[in-house]
Motif scaffolding. Sequence first.
Motif, PDB file in Angstrom:
ATOM      1  N   GLY A 195       0.787  -1.222   0.000  1.00  0.00           N
ATOM      2  CA  GLY A 195       0.000   0.000   0.000  1.00  0.00           C
ATOM      3  C   GLY A 195       0.820   1.274   0.000  1.00  0.00           C
ATOM      4  N   GLU A 196       2.117   1.126  -0.092  1.00  0.00           N
ATOM      5  CA  GLU A 196       2.973   2.299  -0.032  1.00  0.00           C
ATOM      6  C   GLU A 196       3.140   2.897  -1.429  1.00  0.00           C
ATOM      7  OE1 GLU A 196       6.564   3.015   3.019  1.00  0.00           O
ATOM      8  OE2 GLU A 196       6.867   1.416   1.566  1.00  0.00           O
ATOM      9  N   PHE A 197       3.328   4.205  -1.456  1.00  0.00           N
ATOM     10  CA  PHE A 197       3.573   4.878  -2.729  1.00  0.00           C
ATOM     11  C   PHE A 197       5.004   5.398  -2.705  1.00  0.00           C
ATOM     12  CE2 PHE A 197       0.986   6.844  -6.252  1.00  0.00           C
ATOM     13  CZ  PHE A 197       2.080   7.244  -6.993  1.00  0.00           C
ATOM     14  N   ALA A 198       5.831   4.882  -3.608  1.00  0.00           N
ATOM     15  CA  ALA A 198       7.225   5.312  -3.621  1.00  0.00           C
ATOM     16  C   ALA A 198       7.551   5.988  -4.946  1.00  0.00           C
ATOM     17  CB  ALA A 198       8.142   4.116  -3.425  1.00  0.00           C
ATOM     18  N   CYS A 199       8.333   7.055  -4.852  1.00  0.00           N
ATOM     19  CA  CYS A 199       8.798   7.715  -6.060  1.00  0.00           C
ATOM     20  C   CYS A 199      10.308   7.597  -6.120  1.00  0.00           C
ATOM     21  CB  CYS A 199       8.416   9.188  -6.063  1.00  0.00           C
ATOM     22  SG  CYS A 199       6.721   9.458  -6.569  1.00  0.00           S
ATOM     23  N   VAL A 200      10.816   7.430  -7.342  1.00  0.00           N
ATOM     24  CA  VAL A 200      12.259   7.372  -7.533  1.00  0.00           C
ATOM     25  C   VAL A 200      12.676   8.620  -8.285  1.00  0.00           C
ATOM     26  CG1 VAL A 200      14.169   6.060  -8.472  1.00  0.00           C
ATOM     27  CG2 VAL A 200      12.099   4.897  -7.752  1.00  0.00           C
ATOM     28  N   ILE A 201      13.683   9.287  -7.737  1.00  0.00           N
ATOM     29  CA  ILE A 201      14.193  10.477  -8.412  1.00  0.00           C
ATOM     30  C   ILE A 201      15.676  10.284  -8.648  1.00  0.00           C
ATOM     31  CG2 ILE A 201      14.698  12.939  -8.074  1.00  0.00           C
ATOM     32  CD1 ILE A 201      12.067  13.361  -6.928  1.00  0.00           C
ATOM     33  N   GLY A 202      16.112  10.641  -9.825  1.00  0.00           N
ATOM     34  CA  GLY A 202      17.529  10.530 -10.158  1.00  0.00           C
ATOM     35  C   GLY A 202      17.727  11.075 -11.543  1.00  0.00           C
ATOM     36  N   HIS A 203      18.960  11.365 -11.865  1.00  0.00           N
ATOM     37  CA  HIS A 203      19.216  11.974 -13.163  1.00  0.00           C
ATOM     38  C   HIS A 203      19.029  10.970 -14.286  1.00  0.00           C
ATOM     39  CE1 HIS A 203      20.267  16.019 -12.180  1.00  0.00           C
ATOM     40  NE2 HIS A 203      20.988  15.592 -11.140  1.00  0.00           N
ATOM     41  N   SER A 204      18.837  11.513 -15.471  1.00  0.00           N
ATOM     42  CA  SER A 204      18.640  10.690 -16.655  1.00  0.00           C
ATOM     43  C   SER A 204      19.805   9.712 -16.839  1.00  0.00           C
ATOM     44  CB  SER A 204      18.531  11.606 -17.871  1.00  0.00           C
ATOM     45  OG  SER A 204      18.254  10.851 -18.996  1.00  0.00           O
ATOM     46  N   GLY A 205      19.481   8.470 -17.138  1.00  0.00           N
ATOM     47  CA  GLY A 205      20.517   7.483 -17.417  1.00  0.00           C
ATOM     48  C   GLY A 205      21.070   6.783 -16.189  1.00  0.00           C
ATOM     49  N   CYS A 206      20.513   7.071 -14.993  1.00  0.00           N
ATOM     50  CA  CYS A 206      21.099   6.447 -13.806  1.00  0.00           C
ATOM     51  C   CYS A 206      20.598   5.025 -13.602  1.00  0.00           C
ATOM     52  CB  CYS A 206      20.871   7.300 -12.568  1.00  0.00           C
ATOM     53  SG  CYS A 206      19.181   7.313 -11.998  1.00  0.00           S
ATOM     54  N   GLY A 207      19.547   4.649 -14.313  1.00  0.00           N
ATOM     55  CA  GLY A 207      19.099   3.262 -14.227  1.00  0.00           C
ATOM     56  C   GLY A 207      17.713   3.085 -13.625  1.00  0.00           C
ATOM     57  N   ASP A 256       4.861   8.372  -0.441  1.00  0.00           N
ATOM     58  CA  ASP A 256       5.076   8.188   0.986  1.00  0.00           C
ATOM     59  C   ASP A 256       6.566   8.208   1.274  1.00  0.00           C
ATOM     60  OD1 ASP A 256       2.321   7.779   1.488  1.00  0.00           O
ATOM     61  OD2 ASP A 256       2.527   5.761   0.684  1.00  0.00           O
ATOM     62  N   LYS A 257       7.304   7.593   0.357  1.00  0.00           N
ATOM     63  CA  LYS A 257       8.737   7.756   0.468  1.00  0.00           C
ATOM     64  C   LYS A 257       9.377   7.952  -0.894  1.00  0.00           C
ATOM     65  CE  LYS A 257       9.711   2.854   1.453  1.00  0.00           C
ATOM     66  NZ  LYS A 257      10.200   1.959   2.499  1.00  0.00           N
ATOM     67  N   ILE A 258      10.504   8.632  -0.842  1.00  0.00           N
ATOM     68  CA  ILE A 258      11.149   9.031  -2.082  1.00  0.00           C
ATOM     69  C   ILE A 258      12.552   8.447  -2.091  1.00  0.00           C
ATOM     70  CG2 ILE A 258      11.947  11.007  -3.445  1.00  0.00           C
ATOM     71  CD1 ILE A 258       9.703  12.619  -1.860  1.00  0.00           C
ATOM     72  N   PHE A 259      12.825   7.667  -3.133  1.00  0.00           N
ATOM     73  CA  PHE A 259      14.161   7.085  -3.270  1.00  0.00           C
ATOM     74  C   PHE A 259      15.024   8.027  -4.106  1.00  0.00           C
ATOM     75  CE2 PHE A 259      11.440   3.164  -3.054  1.00  0.00           C
ATOM     76  CZ  PHE A 259      11.904   2.711  -1.830  1.00  0.00           C
ATOM     77  N   LEU A 260      16.186   8.377  -3.566  1.00  0.00           N
ATOM     78  CA  LEU A 260      17.077   9.253  -4.315  1.00  0.00           C
ATOM     79  C   LEU A 260      18.232   8.431  -4.860  1.00  0.00           C
ATOM     80  CD1 LEU A 260      17.204  12.364  -1.942  1.00  0.00           C
ATOM     81  CD2 LEU A 260      15.735  11.963  -3.919  1.00  0.00           C
ATOM     82  N   MET A 261      18.411   8.494  -6.160  1.00  0.00           N
ATOM     83  CA  MET A 261      19.498   7.724  -6.777  1.00  0.00           C
ATOM     84  C   MET A 261      20.611   8.648  -7.244  1.00  0.00           C
ATOM     85  SD  MET A 261      17.660   4.670  -8.915  1.00  0.00           S
ATOM     86  CE  MET A 261      19.149   3.859  -9.474  1.00  0.00           C
ATOM     87  N   THR A 262      21.848   8.177  -7.066  1.00  0.00           N
ATOM     88  CA  THR A 262      22.987   8.973  -7.531  1.00  0.00           C
ATOM     89  C   THR A 262      23.160   8.792  -9.026  1.00  0.00           C
ATOM     90  OG1 THR A 262      24.562   7.186  -7.226  1.00  0.00           O
ATOM     91  CG2 THR A 262      24.180   8.600  -5.332  1.00  0.00           C
ATOM     92  N   PRO A 290      27.418   6.027 -14.334  1.00  0.00           N
ATOM     93  CA  PRO A 290      27.305   4.585 -14.083  1.00  0.00           C
ATOM     94  C   PRO A 290      27.736   4.235 -12.652  1.00  0.00           C
ATOM     95  CG  PRO A 290      29.246   5.056 -15.411  1.00  0.00           C
ATOM     96  CD  PRO A 290      28.544   6.371 -15.207  1.00  0.00           C
ATOM     97  N   GLY A 291      27.351   3.065 -12.238  1.00  0.00           N
ATOM     98  CA  GLY A 291      27.597   2.686 -10.857  1.00  0.00           C
ATOM     99  C   GLY A 291      26.678   3.456  -9.927  1.00  0.00           C
ATOM    100  N   ALA A 292      25.421   3.663 -10.364  1.00  0.00           N
ATOM    101  CA  ALA A 292      24.474   4.419  -9.555  1.00  0.00           C
ATOM    102  C   ALA A 292      24.162   3.683  -8.257  1.00  0.00           C
ATOM    103  CB  ALA A 292      23.194   4.638 -10.345  1.00  0.00           C
ATOM    104  N   MET A 293      23.818   4.473  -7.215  1.00  0.00           N
ATOM    105  CA  MET A 293      23.478   3.882  -5.920  1.00  0.00           C
ATOM    106  C   MET A 293      22.183   4.493  -5.427  1.00  0.00           C
ATOM    107  SD  MET A 293      26.625   3.286  -3.497  1.00  0.00           S
ATOM    108  CE  MET A 293      27.797   4.578  -3.658  1.00  0.00           C
ATOM    109  N   LEU A 294      21.508   3.746  -4.586  1.00  0.00           N
ATOM    110  CA  LEU A 294      20.385   4.325  -3.872  1.00  0.00           C
ATOM    111  C   LEU A 294      20.996   5.069  -2.697  1.00  0.00           C
ATOM    112  CD1 LEU A 294      17.410   4.695  -3.399  1.00  0.00           C
ATOM    113  CD2 LEU A 294      17.374   2.519  -2.198  1.00  0.00           C
TER     114      LEU A 294
END
Lengths: 308, 279
Positions: free
Chosen positions: A36-48, A208-214, A217-221
Amino acid sequence: MTDKFISIEGIAKRYPGSGGATTTIFENLWLSMARGEFACVIGHSGCGKTTVLNILAGLDAPSEGAVIVDGQAISGTSLDRAVIFQSHALLPWRTVLGNVAYAVSSKWRSWDRAKVKTHTQTFIDLVGLTGSEHKRPSELSGGMKQRVGIARALSITPKMMLMDEPFSALDALTRGTLQDEVRRICLQTGQTAFMITHDVDEAIYLADKIFLMTNGPGAMLAEVVENPLPRDRARTDLHRHPLYYALRNHIIDFLVTRSKTFVAEQPDHDPRNVPTVHIGKPGLTIASGSEEQQRQIRTPGTNPGLSA
Amino acid sequence: MTSSLRLRAGLVSIALLAAFLGIWYLATRSTASVATMSPEYAKLMGLTATQGKSAMPGPLDVGAKLWEHLKRPFYDNGPNDKGLGIQLAYSIARVGTGYLMAVLVAIPLGFLIGMSPLLSRALDPFIQVLKPISPLAWMPLALYTIKDSSISAIFVIFICSIWPMLLNTVFGVASVRKEWINVARTLEVGTIRRAFTVILPAAAPTILTGMRISIGIAWLVIVAAEMLVGGTGIGYFVWNEWNNLSITNVIIAILLIGIVGMLLDQILARFTRMVTFPE
Ligand SMILES: Nc1ncnc2c1ncn2[C@@H]1O[C@H](COP(=O)(O)OP(=O)(O)OP(=O)(O)O)[C@@H](O)[C@H]1O
Ligand SMILES: [Mg+2]
């Protein structure tokens, strides 16, 4: 936060690069979501981001690691996990009605035409495409195509929605309406939603929560940001919430500076225990990692990125 | 604007045709000089020498003869004298049979090859070697094994029309956009249903293009094949009339071959348009 409906466990994606070398898009990525959680992922283009979503959908297999959904490792696609594709992916030889009906009749094989049609129509009306049922995708605007994709995903009443920038091609007004609609449906049907977006406000409104990706290449949460806004928030007065700007600034800071420098600045970042950031409540961080990690909380105004 | 362009193009076409017919007429007009010779010798030499008539028939001769043929397209006076309609029907029937057989083999096989990277690689060398072989090169082998000349001609049509269809089907199936396949995959659509609801409509324009190329080649080849095997058909007619030194009939046959070929192409073009979708 007790049950992990979705758990991504140490996945990696590598592509064979030029000259026998392999390119690692990301590796050792851990991430979990409750039912039931709503998660958004944010990160620059091409990070995966799309790659992660495809792996979650079962369209792509990770090079390493596994994805557990509802206690079971997934081995392919499922009607329980609907996907809204970044590129619409409408079948151009079918009409709007045909595209949505294709999904409906795939889910309920025994339904007759009339039943499929009524069900389909409900969802076409929902996304505001009434009157365009018999148009072909080539006759639709980008936003209308996206709405067909949304209707198609919603029509099969999945347990989980995987959305790849579903509103990126829409004007502000339509986008607002559809955000409301998607949010309402997700809350109403207890959807678990995983959405990729480049729009910070959209993430703040929906997630509800936002995942930030670096950056790749070699992207990380890098971190998981808990949304401090109340669950029954309204789109129009988001900005009145006392923590809104703190949250927004934190995300934008990450995108502008820290997404590039994060890997160098946090050499002891443990991908398995990604720090959870609670905006405005530094003392109450509940990170799943050790005490050490819990100290790594960055509150707006105290992180190095902000001073730059 | 477009209609006036059409009109102008039509007028230019008619003018070009008129010019062509005019030049043809002038070039084949009887020349005045008539040589004097003994009647026996004149008989041997024919009208060319006696009346200064050109050996090449003029448009009026061809027109008159064509009218004669059109009045009685289906007469049958034995093996060497059949109406043009009958000859064309033989050729079309052979092309149709060989072509349909090729469709039945090429499209399912192309689907399999296109969907399976393994088969695609395994069969590629065979296709590469077989494809450039002139269909007529198969003729002796066909005659030797099949023994029936008419079936051999059909076999040659089959062989020549299979390659464009096969290759286009393979290409069309293999290059279906991945996102469309992904849609079917997320909807848990089974392989068979996926083949008919996603791959077939997506690949149909490419497949139909292959079929259109094939019918063109088949119609080219049938004339040559019938010249070789003899008996019936428009190709045999051409060869037979050449042996009769009836250039008028040869010209008429050439004209009809062109028209039938155009019609066959137009039919396939219409089918192609039906399955083509705008993106
Ligand atoms: N088939 C492939 N072969 C090699 N590299 C690939 C392949 N597919 C994707 N990549 C690489 O993987 C990386 C991540 O791609 P992905 O589509 O997941 O990015 P994204 O985060 O969704 O970007 P965007 O925001 O632009 O949609 C990119 O750098 C891309 O170049
Ligand atoms: Mg993407």
